[in-house]
Design an enzyme around this catalytic site. Sequence first.
Site, mmCIF file in Angstrom:
data_model
loop_
_atom_site.group_PDB
_atom_site.id
_atom_site.type_symbol
_atom_site.label_atom_id
_atom_site.label_comp_id
_atom_site.label_asym_id
_atom_site.label_seq_id
_atom_site.Cartn_x
_atom_site.Cartn_y
_atom_site.Cartn_z
ATOM 1 N N ASN A 23 0.880 -1.183 0.000
ATOM 2 C CA ASN A 23 0.000 0.000 0.000
ATOM 3 C C ASN A 23 0.915 1.230 0.000
ATOM 4 O O ASN A 23 2.099 1.122 0.348
ATOM 5 C CB ASN A 23 -0.976 -0.034 1.194
ATOM 6 C CG ASN A 23 -0.290 0.176 2.533
ATOM 7 O OD1 ASN A 23 0.405 1.180 2.734
ATOM 8 N ND2 ASN A 23 -0.480 -0.751 3.470
ATOM 9 N N ASN A 72 -7.768 -7.880 9.401
ATOM 10 C CA ASN A 72 -7.746 -8.612 8.136
ATOM 11 C C ASN A 72 -7.738 -10.126 8.305
ATOM 12 O O ASN A 72 -7.541 -10.864 7.328
ATOM 13 C CB ASN A 72 -6.545 -8.183 7.277
ATOM 14 C CG ASN A 72 -6.534 -6.692 7.029
ATOM 15 O OD1 ASN A 72 -5.587 -6.001 7.344
ATOM 16 N ND2 ASN A 72 -7.614 -6.179 6.457
ATOM 17 N N ARG A 91 0.737 -11.548 1.935
ATOM 18 C CA ARG A 91 -0.015 -11.807 3.178
ATOM 19 C C ARG A 91 -0.736 -13.162 3.163
ATOM 20 O O ARG A 91 -1.326 -13.548 4.169
ATOM 21 C CB ARG A 91 -1.007 -10.660 3.463
ATOM 22 C CG ARG A 91 -0.308 -9.340 3.812
ATOM 23 C CD ARG A 91 -1.243 -8.336 4.481
ATOM 24 N NE ARG A 91 -1.682 -8.786 5.794
ATOM 25 C CZ ARG A 91 -2.532 -8.120 6.574
ATOM 26 N NH1 ARG A 91 -3.027 -6.958 6.168
ATOM 27 N NH2 ARG A 91 -2.899 -8.589 7.758
ATOM 28 N N ARG A 140 -8.684 -4.244 -2.267
ATOM 29 C CA ARG A 140 -8.307 -5.505 -1.626
ATOM 30 C C ARG A 140 -9.434 -6.538 -1.549
ATOM 31 O O ARG A 140 -9.182 -7.701 -1.253
ATOM 32 C CB ARG A 140 -7.776 -5.235 -0.235
ATOM 33 C CG ARG A 140 -6.551 -4.334 -0.184
ATOM 34 C CD ARG A 140 -5.337 -5.026 -0.770
ATOM 35 N NE ARG A 140 -4.136 -4.348 -0.355
ATOM 36 C CZ ARG A 140 -3.548 -4.513 0.830
ATOM 37 N NH1 ARG A 140 -3.999 -5.363 1.710
ATOM 38 N NH2 ARG A 140 -2.458 -3.835 1.110
ATOM 39 N N HIS A 169 -8.647 0.030 2.244
ATOM 40 C CA HIS A 169 -9.676 -0.741 2.961
ATOM 41 C C HIS A 169 -10.687 0.279 3.463
ATOM 42 O O HIS A 169 -10.284 1.396 3.845
ATOM 43 C CB HIS A 169 -9.100 -1.435 4.203
ATOM 44 C CG HIS A 169 -8.231 -2.621 3.956
ATOM 45 N ND1 HIS A 169 -7.045 -2.829 4.626
ATOM 46 C CD2 HIS A 169 -8.403 -3.697 3.152
ATOM 47 C CE1 HIS A 169 -6.507 -3.978 4.227
ATOM 48 N NE2 HIS A 169 -7.303 -4.522 3.341
ATOM 49 N N ASP A 171 -12.001 0.494 6.266
ATOM 50 C CA ASP A 171 -11.766 0.926 7.652
ATOM 51 C C ASP A 171 -10.679 1.999 7.771
ATOM 52 O O ASP A 171 -10.411 2.502 8.860
ATOM 53 C CB ASP A 171 -11.489 -0.265 8.587
ATOM 54 C CG ASP A 171 -10.126 -0.910 8.376
ATOM 55 O OD1 ASP A 171 -9.381 -0.501 7.465
ATOM 56 O OD2 ASP A 171 -9.797 -1.847 9.144
ATOM 57 N N ALA A 259 3.185 1.125 8.134
ATOM 58 C CA ALA A 259 2.721 -0.043 7.366
ATOM 59 C C ALA A 259 1.328 0.208 6.796
ATOM 60 O O ALA A 259 0.728 -0.681 6.184
ATOM 61 C CB ALA A 259 2.699 -1.277 8.267
ATOM 62 N N CYS A 265 -7.269 -1.266 12.585
ATOM 63 C CA CYS A 265 -6.631 -2.371 11.838
ATOM 64 C C CYS A 265 -5.997 -3.385 12.779
ATOM 65 O O CYS A 265 -5.806 -4.540 12.409
ATOM 66 C CB CYS A 265 -5.506 -1.874 10.938
ATOM 67 S SG CYS A 265 -5.923 -0.619 9.775
HETATM 68 N N1 ARG Z 1 0.324 -3.398 5.683
HETATM 69 C C1 ARG Z 1 -1.002 -3.898 5.843
HETATM 70 C C2 ARG Z 1 -1.602 -4.174 4.479
HETATM 71 O O1 ARG Z 1 -1.373 -3.420 3.580
HETATM 72 C C3 ARG Z 1 -1.851 -2.952 6.621
HETATM 73 C C4 ARG Z 1 -3.224 -3.481 6.879
HETATM 74 C C5 ARG Z 1 -4.137 -2.499 7.521
HETATM 75 N N2 ARG Z 1 -5.364 -3.102 7.820
HETATM 76 C C6 ARG Z 1 -6.566 -2.546 7.720
HETATM 77 N N3 ARG Z 1 -7.585 -3.211 8.149
HETATM 78 N N4 ARG Z 1 -6.761 -1.392 7.115
HETATM 79 O O2 ARG Z 1 -2.320 -5.128 4.280
#
Ligand code: ARG
Length: 279
Positions: A23, A72, A91, A140, A169, A171, A259, A265
């Site tokens: 991201n 996630n 991931r 995503r 996302h 959220d 991140a 998150c």
């Molecule tokens: N580095 C993670 C990703 O890109 C961060 C996830 C953040 N999670 C969230 N629910 N917004 O997947």
Amino acid sequence: MNKIRNNILMCPPDYFSVDYIINPWMAGQEGAPDREKAHHQWGMLRDEIAKYADISIVDPQPDLPDMVFTANAGVVLGNKAIASHFMPHERRPEEAHFKSWFSQNDFELLDLDEKIGFEGAGDCLFDRGGPWLWTGHGFRTEIEVHSEIGSYFNVEVVPLHLVDSRFYHIDTCFCPLEGGFVMYHPPAFDFDSRIAIESRIPPHKRIIVDTEDAGNFACNAVNIDNKIIVNSASSHLKKDLSECGFEVTEVDLSEFLKAGGSAKCLTLKLVDGVFEIME
Ligand code: ARG
């Protein structure tokens, strides 16, 4: 009536780092997070949440630096869970760990089509005032999964189309709050999605988050009753929230912002007091 205590899943940041870029927030941050500081910040968040909810823990795994973002892992309603199938291959090895945690903890799991991307509660947020599930797509989570989610949970799904890759996302830019309020950053959504929000949430229940607050992950909030726990919020946002009856607590989560994640998150609601009472 007795209030049911929430239960929230978290994963300690033992292996948290930025090792790859999936991201825009991660760009240029490889190796940047300070793990000791991250531990301290995560501990502050856990302690703050523990005042209002029980905490469950999933064990962190070596070489899975983003597993700390339990939003996630999947999405949960009652004893039913839908585990994620990540879009970025980096991931995907987390999936088996989250699935076995759900099974060991007696959740009934839906088997999703392996070809469809779905990133759990990052892209699935239950409204707090009405019986529907806001579900993201665009980065995503793929829209193809929305009908499966709706029929498994037997709930209406309202699609929200994300258009800005910094808000990948829902959220990160949208947060349903108790009492049927929502706080959100409108430019993160396409026109139809903004209309969908406006047609369901009356003007006095919409709290608009500006670019600066959104960039500080103000929408990425943990809300329990009238408490809102967040990385940071400007004084005008705090004022808007307090006028709606909310009390804001800031917990510095700077290491996790590197991140692309923050308070919400780092959590997954397993038992949600609001829904147990609505049933
Ligand atoms: N580095 C993670 C990703 O890109 C961060 C996830 C953040 N999670 C969230 N629910 N917004 O997947």
